[in-house]
Design a protein around this motif. Structure first.
Motif, PDB file in Angstrom:
ATOM      1  N   ALA A 142     -52.133 -33.167 -21.505  1.00  0.00           N
ATOM      2  CA  ALA A 142     -51.132 -32.247 -22.037  1.00  0.00           C
ATOM      3  C   ALA A 142     -51.857 -30.972 -22.412  1.00  0.00           C
ATOM      4  CB  ALA A 142     -50.458 -32.847 -23.270  1.00  0.00           C
ATOM      5  N   LYS A 143     -51.199 -29.829 -22.210  1.00  0.00           N
ATOM      6  CA  LYS A 143     -51.858 -28.584 -22.579  1.00  0.00           C
ATOM      7  C   LYS A 143     -50.868 -27.602 -23.169  1.00  0.00           C
ATOM      8  CE  LYS A 143     -52.020 -25.762 -18.382  1.00  0.00           C
ATOM      9  NZ  LYS A 143     -52.919 -25.111 -17.434  1.00  0.00           N
ATOM     10  N   ALA A 144     -51.416 -26.666 -23.922  1.00  0.00           N
ATOM     11  CA  ALA A 144     -50.632 -25.588 -24.509  1.00  0.00           C
ATOM     12  C   ALA A 144     -51.461 -24.316 -24.429  1.00  0.00           C
ATOM     13  CB  ALA A 144     -50.277 -25.902 -25.958  1.00  0.00           C
ATOM     14  N   ILE A 145     -50.782 -23.193 -24.224  1.00  0.00           N
ATOM     15  CA  ILE A 145     -51.454 -21.906 -24.067  1.00  0.00           C
ATOM     16  C   ILE A 145     -50.844 -20.896 -25.031  1.00  0.00           C
ATOM     17  CG2 ILE A 145     -52.020 -20.042 -22.469  1.00  0.00           C
ATOM     18  CD1 ILE A 145     -51.597 -22.042 -20.185  1.00  0.00           C
ATOM     19  N   PRO A 170     -62.592 -22.130 -42.726  1.00  0.00           N
ATOM     20  CA  PRO A 170     -62.105 -20.867 -43.300  1.00  0.00           C
ATOM     21  C   PRO A 170     -62.239 -19.675 -42.351  1.00  0.00           C
ATOM     22  CG  PRO A 170     -64.270 -21.337 -44.137  1.00  0.00           C
ATOM     23  CD  PRO A 170     -63.910 -22.487 -43.234  1.00  0.00           C
ATOM     24  N   LYS A 171     -61.657 -19.760 -41.173  1.00  0.00           N
ATOM     25  CA  LYS A 171     -61.675 -18.653 -40.222  1.00  0.00           C
ATOM     26  C   LYS A 171     -60.270 -18.447 -39.686  1.00  0.00           C
ATOM     27  CE  LYS A 171     -66.391 -18.396 -38.763  1.00  0.00           C
ATOM     28  NZ  LYS A 171     -66.666 -17.032 -39.186  1.00  0.00           N
ATOM     29  N   LYS A 172     -59.977 -17.215 -39.296  1.00  0.00           N
ATOM     30  CA  LYS A 172     -58.662 -16.889 -38.760  1.00  0.00           C
ATOM     31  C   LYS A 172     -58.388 -17.667 -37.478  1.00  0.00           C
ATOM     32  CE  LYS A 172     -56.055 -13.012 -36.861  1.00  0.00           C
ATOM     33  NZ  LYS A 172     -56.087 -11.585 -36.519  1.00  0.00           N
ATOM     34  N   ALA A 173     -59.417 -17.816 -36.645  1.00  0.00           N
ATOM     35  CA  ALA A 173     -59.258 -18.510 -35.365  1.00  0.00           C
ATOM     36  C   ALA A 173     -58.887 -19.975 -35.562  1.00  0.00           C
ATOM     37  CB  ALA A 173     -60.531 -18.402 -34.553  1.00  0.00           C
ATOM     38  N   ALA A 174     -59.325 -20.577 -36.658  1.00  0.00           N
ATOM     39  CA  ALA A 174     -59.054 -21.997 -36.902  1.00  0.00           C
ATOM     40  C   ALA A 174     -57.555 -22.247 -37.021  1.00  0.00           C
ATOM     41  CB  ALA A 174     -59.773 -22.461 -38.157  1.00  0.00           C
ATOM     42  N   ASN A 175     -56.853 -21.385 -37.720  1.00  0.00           N
ATOM     43  CA  ASN A 175     -55.406 -21.544 -37.883  1.00  0.00           C
ATOM     44  C   ASN A 175     -54.694 -21.366 -36.542  1.00  0.00           C
ATOM     45  OD1 ASN A 175     -52.940 -21.892 -39.258  1.00  0.00           O
ATOM     46  ND2 ASN A 175     -52.688 -19.675 -39.374  1.00  0.00           N
ATOM     47  N   ILE A 176     -55.133 -20.418 -35.741  1.00  0.00           N
ATOM     48  CA  ILE A 176     -54.505 -20.172 -34.440  1.00  0.00           C
ATOM     49  C   ILE A 176     -54.720 -21.366 -33.509  1.00  0.00           C
ATOM     50  CG2 ILE A 176     -54.563 -18.703 -32.395  1.00  0.00           C
ATOM     51  CD1 ILE A 176     -55.449 -16.414 -34.345  1.00  0.00           C
ATOM     52  N   ILE A 177     -55.949 -21.869 -33.438  1.00  0.00           N
ATOM     53  CA  ILE A 177     -56.244 -23.017 -32.574  1.00  0.00           C
ATOM     54  C   ILE A 177     -55.523 -24.261 -33.088  1.00  0.00           C
ATOM     55  CG2 ILE A 177     -58.091 -24.515 -31.721  1.00  0.00           C
ATOM     56  CD1 ILE A 177     -59.902 -22.040 -31.722  1.00  0.00           C
ATOM     57  N   TYR A 178     -55.393 -24.391 -34.412  1.00  0.00           N
ATOM     58  CA  TYR A 178     -54.651 -25.500 -35.019  1.00  0.00           C
ATOM     59  C   TYR A 178     -53.202 -25.510 -34.504  1.00  0.00           C
ATOM     60  CZ  TYR A 178     -52.555 -28.391 -38.703  1.00  0.00           C
ATOM     61  OH  TYR A 178     -51.879 -29.367 -39.395  1.00  0.00           O
ATOM     62  N   MET A 194     -53.055 -26.466 -30.841  1.00  0.00           N
ATOM     63  CA  MET A 194     -53.308 -27.900 -30.681  1.00  0.00           C
ATOM     64  C   MET A 194     -52.079 -28.725 -31.078  1.00  0.00           C
ATOM     65  SD  MET A 194     -56.622 -30.044 -31.894  1.00  0.00           S
ATOM     66  CE  MET A 194     -57.691 -28.837 -31.142  1.00  0.00           C
ATOM     67  N   ARG A 195     -51.397 -28.311 -32.137  1.00  0.00           N
ATOM     68  CA  ARG A 195     -50.155 -28.998 -32.534  1.00  0.00           C
ATOM     69  C   ARG A 195     -49.099 -28.873 -31.432  1.00  0.00           C
ATOM     70  NH1 ARG A 195     -48.727 -29.819 -38.009  1.00  0.00           N
ATOM     71  NH2 ARG A 195     -46.846 -30.563 -37.003  1.00  0.00           N
ATOM     72  N   SER A 196     -49.060 -27.712 -30.777  1.00  0.00           N
ATOM     73  CA  SER A 196     -48.126 -27.494 -29.677  1.00  0.00           C
ATOM     74  C   SER A 196     -48.464 -28.399 -28.492  1.00  0.00           C
ATOM     75  CB  SER A 196     -48.156 -26.030 -29.254  1.00  0.00           C
ATOM     76  OG  SER A 196     -47.306 -25.816 -28.157  1.00  0.00           O
ATOM     77  N   ALA A 197     -49.755 -28.522 -28.178  1.00  0.00           N
ATOM     78  CA  ALA A 197     -50.178 -29.399 -27.078  1.00  0.00           C
ATOM     79  C   ALA A 197     -49.834 -30.855 -27.395  1.00  0.00           C
ATOM     80  CB  ALA A 197     -51.673 -29.248 -26.828  1.00  0.00           C
ATOM     81  N   LEU A 198     -49.968 -31.241 -28.658  1.00  0.00           N
ATOM     82  CA  LEU A 198     -49.627 -32.599 -29.086  1.00  0.00           C
ATOM     83  C   LEU A 198     -48.127 -32.842 -28.933  1.00  0.00           C
ATOM     84  CD1 LEU A 198     -51.385 -34.865 -30.148  1.00  0.00           C
ATOM     85  CD2 LEU A 198     -50.804 -34.167 -32.459  1.00  0.00           C
ATOM     86  N   ALA A 199     -47.323 -31.849 -29.286  1.00  0.00           N
ATOM     87  CA  ALA A 199     -45.873 -31.956 -29.119  1.00  0.00           C
ATOM     88  C   ALA A 199     -45.506 -32.017 -27.639  1.00  0.00           C
ATOM     89  CB  ALA A 199     -45.176 -30.771 -29.787  1.00  0.00           C
TER      90      ALA A 199
END
Length: 114
Positions: free
Chosen positions: A7-10, A44-52, A55-60
């Motif tokens: 499964a993937k999300a972009i 504690p990085k901005k990129a972490a929230n975006i990748i999170y 990843m939640r979208s790919a899981l869905a």
């Protein structure tokens, strides 16, 4: 039987530089999804929230599109961060000069596999 369910999300045109996002992406590659989400949540990085979020979208997507897949057994196969278009701006300086400001964007792809 030999093929893996993926499964993937972009997320495209995300307003963060690819270099900064790759630092975070490298930390979660190859982890189980549950561990990766925990690592991203407390990074504690901005990129972490975006990748999170990606990843939640790919899981869905996995839950929705792949029938009979075990969500708890999913692994982060790959996190790809590519450069997107750059917004070009300028900053006025003294004596009529101007400096360039490059506002970089990136495309983030998360691939999960069983």
């Amino acid at each position: 039987m030999g093929e893996q369910m993926q499964a993937k999300a972009i997320a495209k045109n995300v307003r963060i530089t690819a270099r900064k996002a790759r630092l975070v992406a490298r930390n979660v590659k190859g982890m189980p999804v549950e561990n990766a989400l925990n690592v991203l949540k407390f990074t504690p990085k901005k990129a972490a929230n975006i990748i999170y979020q990606v990843m939640r979208s790919a899981l869905a997507n996995a839950e929705d599109q792949l029938a009979g897949v075990d969500i708890d057994a999913m692994m982060v196969k790959d996190v790809i961060v590519n450069e997107g278009p750059t917004w070009k701006r300028f900053m006025p300086r003294s004596q009529g000069r101007a400096n360039n400001i490059m506002k970089r964007t990136s495309h983030i792809t998360v691939i999960l596999s069983e």
